[in-house]
Enzyme design. Sequence first.
Site, short mmCIF file in Angstrom:
data_model
loop_
_atom_site.label_atom_id
_atom_site.label_comp_id
_atom_site.label_asym_id
_atom_site.label_seq_id
_atom_site.Cartn_x
_atom_site.Cartn_y
_atom_site.Cartn_z
N CYS A 152 0.82 -1.21 0.00
CA CYS A 152 0.00 0.00 0.00
C CYS A 152 0.87 1.27 0.00
O CYS A 152 1.42 1.63 -1.02
CB CYS A 152 -1.02 -0.05 1.13
SG CYS A 152 -2.52 0.87 0.72
N HIS A 198 -3.66 -5.30 0.56
CA HIS A 198 -3.11 -5.70 1.87
C HIS A 198 -3.10 -7.22 2.04
O HIS A 198 -3.98 -7.78 2.70
CB HIS A 198 -3.92 -5.06 3.00
CG HIS A 198 -3.62 -3.62 3.15
ND1 HIS A 198 -2.69 -3.12 4.03
CD2 HIS A 198 -4.10 -2.55 2.48
CE1 HIS A 198 -2.61 -1.82 3.90
NE2 HIS A 198 -3.46 -1.44 2.97
N GLU A 203 -1.23 -8.84 3.95
CA GLU A 203 -0.90 -9.19 5.34
C GLU A 203 -2.16 -9.42 6.18
O GLU A 203 -2.10 -10.07 7.22
CB GLU A 203 -0.02 -8.10 5.99
CG GLU A 203 -0.75 -6.88 6.55
CD GLU A 203 -1.31 -5.95 5.48
OE1 GLU A 203 -1.07 -6.19 4.28
OE2 GLU A 203 -2.02 -4.98 5.84
N1 LIG Z 1 -2.24 6.78 2.47
C1 LIG Z 1 -2.05 6.08 1.22
C2 LIG Z 1 -1.71 4.63 1.47
C3 LIG Z 1 -2.88 3.84 1.97
C4 LIG Z 1 -2.48 2.77 2.97
O1 LIG Z 1 -1.35 2.37 3.07
N2 LIG Z 1 -3.45 2.33 3.76
C5 LIG Z 1 -3.18 1.45 4.86
C6 LIG Z 1 -3.92 1.84 6.08
C7 LIG Z 1 -3.44 1.20 7.34
C8 LIG Z 1 -2.89 -0.21 7.21
O2 LIG Z 1 -3.67 -1.14 6.99
O3 LIG Z 1 -1.69 -0.37 7.39
C9 LIG Z 1 -3.29 6.19 0.36
O4 LIG Z 1 -4.34 6.61 0.84
O5 LIG Z 1 -3.22 5.84 -0.82
#
Ligand SMILES: N[C@@H](CCC(=O)NCCCC(=O)O)C(=O)O
Length: 257
Positions: free
Chosen positions: A113, A221, A223
């Site tokens: 992400c 995600h 994970e």
């Molecule tokens: N802020 C960026 C990346 C989005 C992101 O990494 N979300 C993850 C949220 C928390 C997590 O599950 O670790 C965007 O908005 O594109």
Amino acid sequence: MPRVPVIGITACTSMIELHATQTISEKYARAAAKAACGLPIVIPSLGELMDSADILDVVDGLIFTGSPSNIEPFHYNGAASAEGTLHDPLRDATTLPLMRAAIAAGVPVLGICRGFQEMNVALGGTLHQKVHETGVFMDHREGKDEPLDKQYGPRHTLHVKPGGMLDRMGLPAIFDVNSIHGQGIDVLAPGLRVEALAPDGLVEAISVENGKGFALAVQWHPEFQVMDNPHYLTIFQAFGKACRQRSVLRQRLLLSA
Ligand SMILES: N[C@@H](CCC(=O)NCCCC(=O)O)C(=O)O
């Protein structure tokens, strides 16, 4: 005896009451330990206080995590962020050089992400700051009021390109993934390969072409509840295998020194 590979996990900075704090979401550490079979350690975002080369000396792989914060747009010559956008300059100052150094050294990298966006920006690519306002792509953001399982539940199909890392791992040509992001890849950095697309054409996975080591990043995600999803697990297992191979190599080098 081969030792457990050390997997560095990048942290976000935030304030807890009056205290500057480094945080990782536990799911990344659990996935590193359980699915990649490594020893997770937190890499704090301290910017220039830490040298990337020193970090690479002690890890066998790196997970660049997701985060609610966005990369500051000056890193990719983007327009100023909308007012109120959450940034994490210390994280940018740590992860962007670390990403470049890890890829150059062939240290296994898994970007997730924000970590996916960091791979693209670190290597010279750009981002859409609000994918949902482009008029081209669907809204890739989660429903913030929904229960977590729903937020991180399957949201759209993923279309895997033939011949890439995901394909070689044995993943199917199409499977479902979650979606929790507002930003996305606009211009792909030189040297990156598109591994998979969303149905609207947004880039969802990238790898380093002709990389010295495992270097993969995904916009979704894997994970999250990784042990319950065979496709997500495949990715962590492949990353874990690359980390074990580096660990063996590092051990040999240390013994022969
Ligand atoms: N802020 C960026 C990346 C989005 C992101 O990494 N979300 C993850 C949220 C928390 C997590 O599950 O670790 C965007 O908005 O594109």
